[in-house]
Design a protein around this motif. Structure first.
Motif, PDB file in Angstrom:
ATOM      1  N   UNK A   1       0.821  -1.217   0.000  1.00 13.78           N
ATOM      2  CA  UNK A   1       0.000   0.000   0.000  1.00 13.78           C
ATOM      3  C   UNK A   1       0.852   1.263   0.000  1.00 13.78           C
TER       4      UNK A   1
ATOM      5  N   UNK B   1       1.605   2.692  -3.898  1.00 15.24           N
ATOM      6  CA  UNK B   1       0.746   3.697  -4.544  1.00 15.24           C
ATOM      7  C   UNK B   1       0.228   4.722  -3.535  1.00 15.24           C
TER       8      UNK B   1
ATOM      9  N   UNK C   1      -1.319   4.606  -0.757  1.00 15.96           N
ATOM     10  CA  UNK C   1      -2.551   4.496   0.022  1.00 15.96           C
ATOM     11  C   UNK C   1      -2.206   4.645   1.501  1.00 15.96           C
TER      12      UNK C   1
ATOM     13  N   UNK D   1      -1.182   7.000  -9.874  1.00 16.72           N
ATOM     14  CA  UNK D   1      -2.110   5.893  -9.606  1.00 16.72           C
ATOM     15  C   UNK D   1      -2.821   5.406 -10.865  1.00 16.72           C
ATOM     16  N   UNK D   2      -2.997   6.289 -11.862  1.00 23.69           N
ATOM     17  CA  UNK D   2      -3.635   5.794 -13.091  1.00 23.69           C
ATOM     18  C   UNK D   2      -2.752   4.751 -13.765  1.00 23.69           C
TER      19      UNK D   2
ATOM     20  N   UNK E   1      -4.716  -1.498  -8.731  1.00 25.51           N
ATOM     21  CA  UNK E   1      -4.665  -2.214  -7.451  1.00 25.51           C
ATOM     22  C   UNK E   1      -5.903  -3.085  -7.294  1.00 25.51           C
TER      23      UNK E   1
ATOM     24  N   UNK F   1      -7.908  -5.446  -4.375  1.00 19.92           N
ATOM     25  CA  UNK F   1      -7.974  -5.545  -2.913  1.00 19.92           C
ATOM     26  C   UNK F   1      -8.487  -6.907  -2.465  1.00 19.92           C
TER      27      UNK F   1
ATOM     28  N   UNK G   1     -13.822  -4.481  -3.089  1.00 16.75           N
ATOM     29  CA  UNK G   1     -14.167  -3.060  -3.113  1.00 16.75           C
ATOM     30  C   UNK G   1     -14.769  -2.617  -4.439  1.00 16.75           C
ATOM     31  N   UNK G   2     -15.622  -3.456  -4.995  1.00 14.72           N
ATOM     32  CA  UNK G   2     -16.388  -2.996  -6.159  1.00 14.72           C
ATOM     33  C   UNK G   2     -17.367  -1.936  -5.685  1.00 14.72           C
TER      34      UNK G   2
ATOM     35  N   UNK H   1     -13.849   5.030 -14.289  1.00 14.74           N
ATOM     36  CA  UNK H   1     -12.575   5.760 -14.226  1.00 14.74           C
ATOM     37  C   UNK H   1     -12.029   6.154 -15.603  1.00 14.74           C
TER      38      UNK H   1
ATOM     39  N   UNK I   1     -11.578  -3.894 -13.759  1.00  9.00           N
ATOM     40  CA  UNK I   1     -11.712  -2.469 -13.455  1.00  9.00           C
ATOM     41  C   UNK I   1     -10.341  -1.800 -13.363  1.00  9.00           C
ATOM     42  N   UNK I   2      -9.408  -2.495 -12.698  1.00 10.95           N
ATOM     43  CA  UNK I   2      -8.070  -1.921 -12.561  1.00 10.95           C
ATOM     44  C   UNK I   2      -7.381  -1.862 -13.928  1.00 10.95           C
TER      45      UNK I   2
ATOM     46  N   UNK J   1      -7.750   1.152 -16.745  1.00 14.51           N
ATOM     47  CA  UNK J   1      -6.926   2.360 -16.808  1.00 14.51           C
ATOM     48  C   UNK J   1      -5.615   2.101 -17.552  1.00 14.51           C
TER      49      UNK J   1
END
Lengths: 240, 240
Positions: free
Chosen positions: A45, A48, A50, A76-77, A81, A83, A87-88, A101, A149-150, A153
């Motif tokens: 973490x 990036x 976090x 971060x783009x 990441x 998890x 964390x959807x 995004x 999703x990750x 980007x």
């Protein structure tokens, strides 16, 4: 590609990372192993940002991440990441989870973003779930959507924070298979994991973190076959 | 016998003679509630987010605003705004409606701010982390990820706040605002009857709160159980 210098992270008085140096090269797959509470998730973490870095530095492509002048959002783009808890975004369907995004940050049109999303969904084997909501998916499906999703980007680096630890055993494989594909395609990956089989098969190098220090690192054959450090031997003796 | 005598003595014709006063009162109460609630929501969003800010110049004014309006009686706030604040700023009174609307908005804003803060803080922090890890700036993550989810959790307490505001709006009677309660007081003074006007006022408030309760219950059913959109729900709006 990722350069970590003297990384120290404290939560109040508790020093979790006590000075870690490491360099991840392009297209390398790194697996980070270690006991619970050893600091391996915190290590990930910090990459990036976090977690705020207490001391030391992290460079990504030569840019210092924890420099106040660095735009962390730009970094971060390029660093995806995944998890442990997926964390959807529960209020969006799968398609919107993936496209939000690129549309909002990269200003892709809805059509382009959705086309990209369908390509990614096919890659993770979930083309038929585009309009489903996260609560209608199994854990393994959710995690695969989270990976898509990750990837939306188009990151150069992917970080995985115990991606299979919250899954039922029968769903672990489908997620690991997606990660293996990704590794084969040459993605630079840092994976915190308890899946020793995955580490042994996919990793280029394995890092063993113990008590906030990088206790041992090397190719998987060495770490799993002939560990030098006593702590590594003790840890592997318990988990294998 | 006593009861029959009492019922015989009720004179509904008194109320009929003053019907226009009550109808006007009803509209004033509804208008004050709607204006107060709408402005209260906006103020609540501003001060609720302000209070959560790490920037001191945002945090402290928001905190003091919330503490003041939650910590003092609404009656005092109404008198203070009507008799002191507005005449001092504008040099003259702007009428009961402006004063009443301002007082109710400010009061509602303080309570709403706390509802909004609680709603946002109740979300799993992984949601913000996931959004930030994709490269979203804080503000964008708030807008697209956090607020839409938090708003759903805020529906029940915001509904309670609306009902409370509707009833509390009767306090504007002290600045001679012609709301429902004021109509009752006028009728009492003119006809020397006490039962009829106040019972009617109570019934009018009861009808209003009943309608609002049903509306809130509908919105709650619609939004707070599942994120998956349901089909053919529109018909139900007609029947509550």
């Amino acid at each position: 590609m990722i350069k970590i210098e003297g990384l120290v992270k404290s939560f109040g008085d508790l020093e979790v990372l006590k000075g870690i140096d490491y360099e991840v090269k392009e297209k390398e797959v790194i697996c980070v192993i270690g006991a619970s509470g050893s600091g391996k998730s915190t290590f990930l973490r910090c990459i990036n940002l976090l977690e705020e870095i207490t001391d030391g530095a992290v460079y990504i492509d030569g840019v210092k991440v924890n420099d106040p002048k660095t735009n962390i959002n730009d970094i971060r783009t390029n660093v995806g990441m995944v998890f442990q808890q997926f964390n959807l975004f529960p209020h969006m369907n799968v398609l919107d989870n993936i496209t939000i995004s690129p549309r909002k940050i990269k200003h892709l049109s809805r059509e382009d973003a959705e086309q990209l999303a369908y390509e990614l969904l096919e890659k993770v084997g979930l083309s038929d779930k585009a309009t489903a909501y996260p609560e209608q998916l199994s854990g393994g499906q959710m995690q695969r959507v989270a990976i898509a999703r990750a990837l939306a980007m188009k990151p150069k680096i992917m970080l995985f924070d115990e991606p299979t630890s919250a899954l039922d055993p029968e769903m672990v494989k489908e997620v690991l298979d997606v990660m293996k594909d990704l590794a084969r395609e040459g993605m630079t990956m840092v994976v915190v994991t308890h899946e020793m089989g995955f580490a042994r098969e996919v990793a280029d190098r394995v890092l063993f973190i113990d008590g906030g220090y990088l206790a041992e690192e090397g190719p998987p054959e060495q770490i799993f076959g002939a560990p030098k450090n006593e702590r590594t031997k003790a840890f592997l003796g318990k988990v294998l | 016998m006593v009861i029959i005598e009492f019922l015989d003595s009720i004179r509904l014709d008194v109320l009929w003679n003053y019907r226009e006063l009550f109808i006007r009162g009803l509209w004033v109460t509804i208008a004050l509630t709607i204006v107060g609630y709408s402005c209260g929501l906006i103020l609540g969003l501003i001060f609720g987010l302000g209070r959560m800010s790490t920037r001191k110049w945002l945090h402290y004014p928001s905190k003091y605003y919330i503490d003041f309006f939650r910590g003092t009686p609404l009656l005092v706030q109404i008198l203070l705004i009507h008799l002191a604040v507005i005449p001092t700023i504008f040099g003259k009174s702007l009428g009961f409606f402006v004063s009443g609307a301002v007082a109710l908005s400010m009061n509602c804003g303080a309570y709403t701010a706390e509802i909004i803060r609680a709603g946002i803080e109740s979300l799993d922090k992984g949601q913000m982390e996931a959004a930030r890890s994709l490269g979203m700036p804080h503000r964008m993550a708030m807008r697209y990820i956090i607020l839409p989810q938090a708003l759903r959790r805020m529906v029940p307490p915001l509904g309670n706040e609306l009902i409370a505001l509707l009833k509390d709006s009767s306090l504007v009677t002290v600045i001679a605002a012609t709301d429902i309660l004021y109509a009752a007081k006028v009728v009492q003074g003119a006809s020397l009857r006490v039962w009829e006007p106040y019972i009617l006022a109570a019934i009018l408030y009861l009808i209003l709160t009943w309608v609002v309760t049903k509306l809130v219950a509908y919105i709650e059913r619609r939004y707070s159980t599942s994120y998956v959109p349901k089909r053919s729900k529109r018909r139900k709006l007609l029947f509550f």
